[in-house]
Design a protein around this motif. Structure first.
Motif, PDB file in Angstrom:
ATOM      1  N   GLU A   1     -30.297  -4.485 -27.284  1.00 43.44           N
ATOM      2  CA  GLU A   1     -30.908  -3.433 -27.541  1.00 43.44           C
ATOM      3  C   GLU A   1     -32.033  -4.005 -28.918  1.00 43.44           C
ATOM      4  N   GLY A   2     -32.871  -4.592 -28.429  1.00 44.27           N
ATOM      5  CA  GLY A   2     -33.930  -5.128 -29.398  1.00 44.27           C
ATOM      6  C   GLY A   2     -33.423  -6.057 -30.479  1.00 44.27           C
ATOM      7  N   ASP A   3     -34.154  -6.530 -31.410  1.00 47.10           N
ATOM      8  CA  ASP A   3     -34.094  -7.237 -32.430  1.00 47.10           C
ATOM      9  C   ASP A   3     -32.622  -6.890 -33.266  1.00 47.10           C
ATOM     10  N   GLU A   4     -32.597  -5.620 -33.547  1.00 51.24           N
ATOM     11  CA  GLU A   4     -31.560  -5.079 -34.310  1.00 51.24           C
ATOM     12  C   GLU A   4     -30.076  -5.274 -33.634  1.00 51.24           C
ATOM     13  N   GLY A   5     -29.992  -5.001 -32.308  1.00 49.99           N
ATOM     14  CA  GLY A   5     -29.020  -5.070 -31.713  1.00 49.99           C
ATOM     15  C   GLY A   5     -28.482  -6.855 -31.537  1.00 49.99           C
ATOM     16  N   TRP A   6     -29.520  -7.439 -31.235  1.00 52.41           N
ATOM     17  CA  TRP A   6     -29.410  -8.975 -31.206  1.00 52.41           C
ATOM     18  C   TRP A   6     -28.810  -9.498 -32.761  1.00 52.41           C
ATOM     19  N   SER A   7     -29.347  -8.896 -33.526  1.00 46.44           N
ATOM     20  CA  SER A   7     -28.994  -9.248 -34.861  1.00 46.44           C
ATOM     21  C   SER A   7     -27.595  -8.861 -35.321  1.00 46.44           C
ATOM     22  N   ALA A   8     -27.227  -7.681 -35.029  1.00 45.32           N
ATOM     23  CA  ALA A   8     -25.780  -7.023 -34.941  1.00 45.32           C
ATOM     24  C   ALA A   8     -24.721  -8.276 -34.277  1.00 45.32           C
ATOM     25  N   PHE A   9     -25.205  -8.734 -33.110  1.00 46.19           N
ATOM     26  CA  PHE A   9     -24.286  -9.302 -32.229  1.00 46.19           C
ATOM     27  C   PHE A   9     -24.273 -10.806 -33.082  1.00 46.19           C
ATOM     28  N   PHE A  10     -25.263 -11.165 -33.466  1.00 49.39           N
ATOM     29  CA  PHE A  10     -25.275 -12.577 -34.164  1.00 49.39           C
ATOM     30  C   PHE A  10     -24.270 -12.528 -35.266  1.00 49.39           C
ATOM     31  N   GLY A  11     -24.596 -11.492 -36.177  1.00 49.56           N
ATOM     32  CA  GLY A  11     -23.882 -11.209 -37.627  1.00 49.56           C
ATOM     33  C   GLY A  11     -22.333 -11.328 -37.230  1.00 49.56           C
ATOM     34  N   GLN A  12     -21.799 -10.714 -36.130  1.00 50.22           N
ATOM     35  CA  GLN A  12     -20.571 -10.505 -35.845  1.00 50.22           C
ATOM     36  C   GLN A  12     -19.938 -11.765 -35.192  1.00 50.22           C
ATOM     37  N   ALA A  13     -20.667 -12.115 -34.256  1.00 48.87           N
ATOM     38  CA  ALA A  13     -20.214 -13.311 -33.292  1.00 48.87           C
ATOM     39  C   ALA A  13     -20.379 -14.575 -33.850  1.00 48.87           C
ATOM     40  N   VAL A  14     -21.527 -14.841 -34.489  1.00 46.09           N
ATOM     41  CA  VAL A  14     -21.987 -16.202 -34.685  1.00 46.09           C
ATOM     42  C   VAL A  14     -21.867 -16.596 -36.142  1.00 46.09           C
ATOM     43  N   ARG A  15     -22.370 -15.686 -36.941  1.00 46.48           N
ATOM     44  CA  ARG A  15     -22.269 -15.949 -38.413  1.00 46.48           C
ATOM     45  C   ARG A  15     -20.990 -16.551 -38.902  1.00 46.48           C
ATOM     46  N   PRO A  16     -19.875 -15.859 -38.537  1.00 44.69           N
ATOM     47  CA  PRO A  16     -18.482 -16.534 -39.109  1.00 44.69           C
ATOM     48  C   PRO A  16     -18.305 -18.204 -38.873  1.00 44.69           C
ATOM     49  N   VAL A  17     -18.936 -18.430 -37.606  1.00 47.60           N
ATOM     50  CA  VAL A  17     -18.872 -19.841 -37.400  1.00 47.60           C
ATOM     51  C   VAL A  17     -19.794 -20.632 -38.001  1.00 47.60           C
ATOM     52  N   ILE A  18     -21.003 -20.096 -38.406  1.00 47.20           N
ATOM     53  CA  ILE A  18     -22.035 -21.089 -39.401  1.00 47.20           C
ATOM     54  C   ILE A  18     -20.958 -21.053 -40.882  1.00 47.20           C
ATOM     55  N   ASP A  19     -20.721 -19.907 -41.243  1.00 50.65           N
ATOM     56  CA  ASP A  19     -20.092 -19.921 -42.442  1.00 50.65           C
ATOM     57  C   ASP A  19     -18.879 -21.065 -42.630  1.00 50.65           C
ATOM     58  N   ASN A  20     -18.021 -21.062 -41.522  1.00 54.29           N
ATOM     59  CA  ASN A  20     -16.828 -21.992 -41.702  1.00 54.29           C
ATOM     60  C   ASN A  20     -17.623 -23.413 -41.416  1.00 54.29           C
ATOM     61  N   ALA A  21     -18.632 -23.857 -40.673  1.00 55.17           N
ATOM     62  CA  ALA A  21     -19.246 -25.003 -40.673  1.00 55.17           C
ATOM     63  C   ALA A  21     -19.805 -25.458 -42.070  1.00 55.17           C
ATOM     64  N   LEU A  22     -20.231 -24.669 -42.724  1.00 54.51           N
ATOM     65  CA  LEU A  22     -21.035 -24.820 -44.067  1.00 54.51           C
ATOM     66  C   LEU A  22     -19.981 -25.035 -45.055  1.00 54.51           C
ATOM     67  N   ARG A  23     -18.655 -24.370 -44.883  1.00 49.82           N
ATOM     68  CA  ARG A  23     -17.740 -24.571 -45.730  1.00 49.82           C
ATOM     69  C   ARG A  23     -17.039 -25.751 -45.747  1.00 49.82           C
ATOM     70  N   GLY A  24     -16.858 -26.442 -44.526  1.00 46.11           N
ATOM     71  CA  GLY A  24     -16.341 -27.372 -44.006  1.00 46.11           C
ATOM     72  C   GLY A  24     -17.163 -28.644 -44.542  1.00 46.11           C
ATOM     73  N   GLN A  25     -18.451 -28.655 -44.634  1.00 51.06           N
ATOM     74  CA  GLN A  25     -19.390 -29.773 -45.064  1.00 51.06           C
ATOM     75  C   GLN A  25     -19.550 -29.809 -46.461  1.00 51.06           C
ATOM     76  N   ILE A  26     -19.926 -28.659 -47.051  1.00 47.55           N
ATOM     77  CA  ILE A  26     -20.104 -28.409 -48.584  1.00 47.55           C
ATOM     78  C   ILE A  26     -18.990 -28.843 -49.268  1.00 47.55           C
ATOM     79  N   GLY A  27     -17.695 -28.247 -48.922  1.00 47.60           N
ATOM     80  CA  GLY A  27     -16.408 -28.333 -49.373  1.00 47.60           C
ATOM     81  C   GLY A  27     -16.011 -29.932 -49.511  1.00 47.60           C
ATOM     82  N   ALA A  28     -16.487 -30.464 -48.851  1.00 48.98           N
ATOM     83  CA  ALA A  28     -16.074 -31.921 -48.891  1.00 48.98           C
ATOM     84  C   ALA A  28     -17.098 -32.798 -49.839  1.00 48.98           C
TER      85      ALA A  28
END
Length: 310
Positions: free
Chosen positions: A143-170
């Motif tokens: 459903e347009g950019d807003e729908g895609w961003s909603a999907f990305f925020g819920q499904a993909v963003r947590p994986v990005i956060d986890n990757a950053l924590r793993g690398q920055i935390g080291a």
């Protein structure tokens, strides 16, 4: 009887006409379509995939079309409202290995996998459910950019956060923000933060390439590349760093003045030694320092300095 038959035929013809007209779809150059059957006698399975830039294509009666982005997309994590994506202004806060909370801003570049089988699996998993948007609406990913961003925020963003924590935390704070070395000592230690930032970016890319397919259940995103744009310190930590920098600058300025005074004193002593060894040189220097226009000069007699009248 004939009128009744005509009415029945009209009633049947209208939905057929509507379904027929709605059964033609086309895609723009930046979108790909996944078509699902939707007629009263059909199942709800994926019928076909329409590639980007397609002309009018028959999709069947009452089928539903899910449009997804086909070009490279980017997802920006930032505190700058002018650069923020639909999800708004935010940063990822990650503690370094020495306990400093760092604000991470950056952008992830990616492209949706346009392989037809991958798109069908993606639509089965994520095109048939809704995701919560910033305004609490439930939207489909197509459903347009807003729908895609909603999907990305819920499904993909947590994986990005986890990757950053793993690398920055080291890494230690000073390895990413050189001024953090002032928190450990009064000296700003030189650090090659650019090399460390590249190291983090490469490690995040590798982590996402490994973790996203496992988390999403398929290789749905390709061309993953994360760019680390900015690393910020907490407000109180930045203030402490600023105070240390100001104190270091004041110390450096004072040391410079001391060094300058010492150099001037050494120069004066050297000059006086030279005059002691060469009295005539001292007189020559006196002559050079006299105002312009002097016509008569008698050393030892203050009345013998004559300035011409105007």
């Amino acid at each position: 009887m004939r009128i009744a038959l005509i009415l029945v035929a009209a009633l049947l013809a209208v939905p057929l006409l509507i379904g027929g007209l709605g059964g033609l779809e086309s895609t723009g150059g930046g979108e790909v379509a996944v078509v699902r059957d939707g007629g009263p006698l059909d199942d709800n399975q994926v019928r076909q995939v329409i590639d980007p830039g397609s002309g009018l294509t028959w999709t069947g009666l009452w089928s539903s079309t899910h449009l997804y982005p086909a070009q490279q997309r980017f997802y920006t994590i930032t505190a700058d409202p002018k650069r923020a994506t639909t999800l708004g202004v935010d940063v990822v806060t990650v503690p370094s290995s020495d306990g400093v909370s760092l604000g991470i801003e950056g952008t992830l570049y990616f492209t949706l996998n346009l392989d037809h089988q991958a798109l069908k699996r993606f639509d089965d998993k994520y095109g048939t459910r809704t995701f919560r948007a910033q305004d609490d609406r439930s939207l489909y990913a197509w459903e347009g950019d807003e729908g895609w961003s909603a999907f990305f925020g819920q499904a993909v963003r947590p994986v990005i956060d986890n990757a950053l924590r793993g690398q920055i935390g080291a890494m230690r704070c000073a390895e990413l923000v050189p001024s953090c070395s002032l928190l450990e000592s009064s000296t700003l230690k030189p650090q090659d933060s650019n090399a460390n930032i590249v190291k983090v970016q490469n490690a995040v890319d590798a982590s996402l390439a490994r973790d996203l397919p496992a988390t999403l259940g398929g290789d749905f995103l390709t061309g993953l590349r994360f760019t680390l744009a900015k690393v910020t310190l907490p407000g109180e930590v930045q203030q402490a760093v600023d105070r240390s920098l100001a104190a270091s600058a004041a110390v450096s300025e004072a040391q410079a003045k001391v060094a300058q005074a010492r150099a001037e004193a050494d120069a004066n002593r050297a000059r006086q030694d030279g005059y002691d060894k060469c009295p005539a040189c001292a007189e020559i220097e006196k002559l050079k320092s006299l105002p312009q226009g002097i016509t008569v000069y008698a050393p030892g007699n203050p009345q013998s300095v004559v300035v011409p009248s105007r």
